[in-house]
Enzyme design. Sequence first.
Site, mmCIF file in Angstrom:
data_model
loop_
_atom_site.group_PDB
_atom_site.id
_atom_site.type_symbol
_atom_site.label_atom_id
_atom_site.label_comp_id
_atom_site.label_asym_id
_atom_site.label_seq_id
_atom_site.Cartn_x
_atom_site.Cartn_y
_atom_site.Cartn_z
ATOM 1 C CB ILE A 142 -0.987 0.018 1.189
ATOM 2 C CG1 ILE A 142 -0.262 -0.091 2.536
ATOM 3 C CG2 ILE A 142 -2.010 -1.085 1.055
ATOM 4 C CD1 ILE A 142 -1.202 -0.041 3.743
ATOM 5 C CG ASP A 143 -0.081 4.268 -2.740
ATOM 6 O OD1 ASP A 143 0.564 3.412 -3.375
ATOM 7 O OD2 ASP A 143 -1.093 4.836 -3.170
ATOM 8 C CE LYS A 144 6.679 9.019 3.084
ATOM 9 N NZ LYS A 144 7.605 10.082 2.611
ATOM 10 N NE ARG A 259 -2.964 8.365 -4.194
ATOM 11 C CZ ARG A 259 -1.653 8.591 -4.185
ATOM 12 N NH1 ARG A 259 -0.798 7.582 -3.996
ATOM 13 N NH2 ARG A 259 -1.193 9.814 -4.365
#
Length: 334
Positions: A142-144, A259
């Site tokens: 998962i993204d930062k 997103r």
Amino acid sequence: MSDTIVTFAIAADPPPRLDKAIARDVPAEAHLSRSRLARLLADGVVTVNGMPASARDRVSPGDAIEVRIPVADDPETRPEAIPLRILHEDADLIVIDKPAGMVVHPAPGSPGGTLVNALLHHFGGDLSGVGGERRPGIVHRIDKDTSGLLVVAKSDAAHHGLAAQFETHSVERRYLAICHGVPEAGDPRLRGTRGVSWEAGDTLKITTRLARHRTDRQRQAVTWDGGRHAVTRARVLCSMERAALLECRLETGRTHQIRVHLAHVGHALIGDPVYGGHRRLPRGHPAAHAVEAFPRQALHAATLGFVHPISGDTTRFESPMPDDMEALLAALAA
């Protein structure tokens, strides 16, 4: 410890190339993925009838295959004593509730302070090796700046089994997201957007293909030719004047998928610096400051469910909405 030797014979009607044949016929209990077998072939540790072999060699039914799996090497990434929120851990895997701001895997711009650094410290010597190294098996990311749940393999067997479930999209992944505006089934603009459809329960379904942006390689973009098939479902849990709390479920798991998809339909995530389009609430709105000050995309991986790759048990984990998103939601609802 000594190397592991896997031996087997090529079955009837093999593919013409060795790499494809051994990927088909290698015993399941060896837990060797296609990519791992390709690396072993490249390393010269696969033989056919006792002779060194390469990926493009031809094989015949009954050929004797030997694969020597070297002892796992220690990784170059250094362990770091970073606190972790662990929801579950056993001999084969670990489930982590990752905070926003933590990168999952070391990269040129983030060589330390990552989840992998923290896990190497946590595991110490308790790793059987994944992909030829004593390292955690990162099956998904998962993204930062997205918070929430991740499962990480501690062994090749677990890595192989989890990766297969992610590949077939059988893993349950539920996200909580706070977006600009309220997606509504009656919105003619939304109904006229390519890739949008509606399912029972006013569930918004977004179906596109995703690929790297043509000019910005750090971004993903919706495309209709090439790219990878991507499906996101979103349902409004709570609507406010100019924002909504969504439940998003992934059918596929592409980079930045939620997103990009929400931005594509005109409901970008609050705080998203890449896909948010610099959207703001009107000056004087009670929540304008809270929205403008929110430091990350308002996205949280809240539910993760899968079949345990070793025990076969169905497992499901939940993570509550983090404090920063709770505060944002309260400001929007005021």
